[in-house]
Design a protein around this motif. Structure first.
Motif, mmCIF file in Angstrom:
data_model
loop_
_atom_site.group_PDB
_atom_site.id
_atom_site.type_symbol
_atom_site.label_atom_id
_atom_site.label_comp_id
_atom_site.label_asym_id
_atom_site.label_seq_id
_atom_site.Cartn_x
_atom_site.Cartn_y
_atom_site.Cartn_z
ATOM 1 N N ARG A 95 43.223 36.706 27.806
ATOM 2 C CA ARG A 95 42.305 35.886 27.004
ATOM 3 C C ARG A 95 41.275 36.709 26.232
ATOM 4 O O ARG A 95 41.638 37.574 25.483
ATOM 5 C CB ARG A 95 41.646 34.809 27.868
ATOM 6 N N ASN A 150 36.845 29.708 37.807
ATOM 7 C CA ASN A 150 37.439 29.367 36.512
ATOM 8 C C ASN A 150 37.250 27.873 36.269
ATOM 9 O O ASN A 150 36.706 27.165 37.113
ATOM 10 C CB ASN A 150 38.918 29.776 36.426
ATOM 11 N N ASN A 151 37.717 27.395 35.121
ATOM 12 C CA ASN A 151 37.490 25.992 34.811
ATOM 13 C C ASN A 151 38.268 25.081 35.751
ATOM 14 O O ASN A 151 37.815 23.988 36.081
ATOM 15 C CB ASN A 151 37.853 25.722 33.347
ATOM 16 N N ALA A 152 39.436 25.527 36.195
ATOM 17 C CA ALA A 152 40.204 24.737 37.158
ATOM 18 C C ALA A 152 39.362 24.514 38.411
ATOM 19 O O ALA A 152 39.303 23.400 38.952
ATOM 20 C CB ALA A 152 41.509 25.456 37.502
ATOM 21 N N ILE A 176 46.533 15.632 31.467
ATOM 22 C CA ILE A 176 47.093 16.817 30.832
ATOM 23 C C ILE A 176 47.582 17.868 31.818
ATOM 24 O O ILE A 176 47.168 17.917 32.968
ATOM 25 C CB ILE A 176 46.038 17.493 29.919
ATOM 26 N N ILE A 178 47.731 22.046 31.668
ATOM 27 C CA ILE A 178 47.387 23.257 30.926
ATOM 28 C C ILE A 178 48.305 24.354 31.448
ATOM 29 O O ILE A 178 48.700 24.309 32.610
ATOM 30 C CB ILE A 178 45.920 23.668 31.206
ATOM 31 N N PHE A 182 47.929 23.929 35.786
ATOM 32 C CA PHE A 182 46.727 23.125 35.981
ATOM 33 C C PHE A 182 47.071 21.726 35.497
ATOM 34 O O PHE A 182 47.235 21.496 34.303
ATOM 35 C CB PHE A 182 45.551 23.689 35.174
ATOM 36 N N HIS A 224 39.255 16.865 27.636
ATOM 37 C CA HIS A 224 39.517 17.196 26.238
ATOM 38 C C HIS A 224 40.973 17.663 26.161
ATOM 39 O O HIS A 224 41.352 18.643 26.797
ATOM 40 C CB HIS A 224 38.567 18.306 25.800
ATOM 41 N N SER A 226 43.008 19.618 24.966
ATOM 42 C CA SER A 226 42.877 20.756 24.057
ATOM 43 C C SER A 226 44.205 21.356 23.623
ATOM 44 O O SER A 226 44.294 21.990 22.590
ATOM 45 C CB SER A 226 42.006 21.832 24.708
ATOM 46 N N ASP A 256 35.947 17.333 31.187
ATOM 47 C CA ASP A 256 36.566 18.656 31.203
ATOM 48 C C ASP A 256 36.766 19.048 29.745
ATOM 49 O O ASP A 256 37.671 18.575 29.083
ATOM 50 C CB ASP A 256 37.903 18.602 31.952
ATOM 51 N N GLY A 258 37.435 22.029 28.518
ATOM 52 C CA GLY A 258 38.452 23.055 28.254
ATOM 53 C C GLY A 258 37.842 24.325 27.708
ATOM 54 O O GLY A 258 37.321 25.149 28.451
ATOM 55 N N SER A 290 35.704 26.754 30.247
ATOM 56 C CA SER A 290 36.096 28.113 30.632
ATOM 57 C C SER A 290 35.140 29.141 30.050
ATOM 58 O O SER A 290 34.619 28.969 28.949
ATOM 59 C CB SER A 290 37.501 28.440 30.124
ATOM 60 N N LYS A 293 37.569 31.455 27.148
ATOM 61 C CA LYS A 293 38.258 30.918 25.969
ATOM 62 C C LYS A 293 37.348 31.122 24.754
ATOM 63 O O LYS A 293 36.954 32.243 24.484
ATOM 64 C CB LYS A 293 38.636 29.462 26.213
#
Ligand SMILES: *Cc1c(COP(=O)(O)O)cnc(C)c1O
Length: 480
Positions: A95, A150-152, A176, A178, A182, A224, A226, A256, A258, A290, A293
């Motif tokens: 990333r 992390n975002n998760a 969603i 990801i 996720f 979101h 994303s 969320d 993203g 995150s 990102k």
């Protein structure tokens, strides 16, 4: 047979000058393992070709081979990659590359001791969670903030803290997945919250949420979407509407987000991504995103929102398992400082790459093209052109958005592109390119300008080696 007897014993080799010099440079067991391998391979060679060599010659050969083996096996598996794909936030390539301020901060904090969990005023134990929080609050306008792995993890923690054993309402259009496994429904399951799906894949109305609310409802959740877009016959509930419903029924709203961008990029033609500040302003109680990102920092999950919920999350036992280390905190704080008192568009690499001017990319591509054209003799039969590219944000953000960029395309008349791409991946640093219609395509956008010279050199080197190995020989690794 007598020839093989000229091979000195391992103990003897370790005492000999060229090898003895290595003893101090490497772990002894590691060196001996490599030495044994070098000896075994030289022995095998002698057996198969029956060569006659003196002891001195054999020692020199073993020593040279040992050096080769050592240089191959004494580097980590994590390697630098030059990203010629045109995808800025490439999840497989780690990333976001960090900016200089974050790197300096990280280096200072990692090299020395720091006040990670120490309050310098009181001289007593402090909290690691206070560090990034203050800057997050200043930047986003939220009451409080918290950083986890992390975002998760951020989503999991939010759902677990607020929704465990109760119901969380989500639109079917936002269930969603990801990349990297996720999935909202799975995270929901792990959090112990019960998922209540409302609406349909393409249409969800505010009344769908309202109808699903009961005394067991803990949270209204919005993700979101994303990495994909529902186009055509679709309807979405705006965050502000959801917040309004939540306020009326006294139920918190978590989003969320993203990617979590802090700078509005609409001036650069990118309008689809809501900023964190906008989500905070619309009144969501918790927002997760995150760190690596569009924010352009290290891997991290950032949660901002209402103080009472953030406090509850800090007290959740799960937070201990999801906590970030001093290096993440340093890199993130360094990145956020750039937003607070620096120049994010120019100094955060992700933003710099995304907002790069097409003329600058075209100029760099032309310089690369000219240098290669000059260096490639006619008989290599490689044509080099400057071409327009369709670059991407990546990382699940702006899924349908293509950014016009520039790059260089190499067509070899009598060569397959794929083995060349493999060869480019095998050098160190690896150069990752796109292969399109049997041509090598190198987009300038995600390549650091400071490396343009090196890229010219390594392309010349690889194409020269391949020209020499005609017809298509091995794909032997080579080193920088
Ligand atoms: C990327 C993303 C995630 C996962 O974030 P990580 O930091 O990779 O754990 C979750 N939700 C959304 C909407 C995302 O875009």
């Amino acid at each position: 047979m007598s020839n093989l007897r000229n091979i000195p014993a391992i103990d003897e080799l370790l005492e000999m000058v060229p090898i003895q010099a290595q003893v101090h440079l490497f772990n002894r067991e590691f060196l001996i393992a490599n030495l044994r391998q070098a000896v075994a391979e030289i022995r095998q060679e002698l057996r198969s070709n029956g060569e006659q060599c003196s002891k001195e010659e054999l020692t020199a050969r073993i020593s040279a081979h040992l050096n080769e083996l050592l240089s191959q096996s004494s580097r980590g598996t994590l390697q630098r990659v030059l990203n010629g794909t045109g995808v800025v936030l490439h999840t497989n390539l780690g990333r976001a590359p960090l900016g200089q301020r974050a790197l300096n901060y990280l280096l200072d904090m990692a090299r020395d001791y720091n006040n990670l969990e120490f309050d310098l005023e009181s001289g007593e134990r402090g909290s690691r969670y206070c560090h990034v929080e203050e800057i997050l609050v200043k930047l986003t306008g939220a009451e409080a903030g918290l950083v986890v792995n992390n975002n998760a993890a951020a989503v999991l923690l939010g759902l677990h803290t607020i929704g465990q054993g109760r119901e969380v309402i989500v639109s079917r259009g936002q269930l969603i997945e990801i990349g990297g496994a996720f999935r909202i429904p799975d995270v929901m399951k792990q959090s112990g919250a019960k998922l209540v799906e409302v609406g349909t894949t393409n249409r969800t109305y505010i009344s769908d949420y309202a109808d699903a609310i009961n005394e067991n409802t803990a949270l209204l959740f919005s993700a979101h979407t994303s990495n994909y877009k529902v186009v055509g016959f679709s309807a979405d509930v705006q965050l502000a509407e959801l917040v309004n419903l939540g306020k009326n029924r006294d139920i918190p709203v978590m989003q969320d987000l993203g990617s979590g961008i802090l700078t509005d990029l609409s001036a650069w033609g990118m309008q689809e991504e809501p900023t964190v500040q906008a989500s905070v302003a619309s009144g969501a109680d918790l927002i997760t995103f995150s760190g690596d990102k569009l924010l352009g920092g290290p891997q991290a999950g950032i949660i901002v929102g209402r103080g009472s919920y953030i406090r509850a999350m800090k007290q959740n036992q799960l937070t201990r398992a999801l906590r970030v280390d001093k290096m993440t905190i340093a890199a993130l704080e360094g990145t956020l400082l750039e937003y607070l008192c620096g120049d994010p568009i120019h100094n955060i690499p992700v933003l710099k790459m995304l907002t790069a001017k097409p003329v600058e990319l075209a100029e760099r591509a032309e310089l690369l093209q000219k240098a290669l054209q000059q260096a490639f003799p006619e008989d290599w039969m490689v044509s080099v052109q400057t071409v327009e590219t369709e670059d991407m944000v990546g990382g699940g953000a702006y899924p349908t958005h293509r950014i016009p960029g520039y790059g260089v395309q190499l067509n070899s008349v009598d060569r397959e592109a794929k083995p060349i791409a493999l060869h480019l991946r095998r050098i160190d640093p690896a150069l990752l390119v796109r292969v399109k219609d049997n041509a090598i395509l190198i987009s300038m956008r995600a390549l650091p300008p400071a490396e343009d010279e090196r890229i010219i050199d390594l392309l010349i080197r690889v194409y020269a080696q391949r020209a020499k190995n005609r017809p298509e020989a091995g794909n032997e690794p080579c080193k920088d």
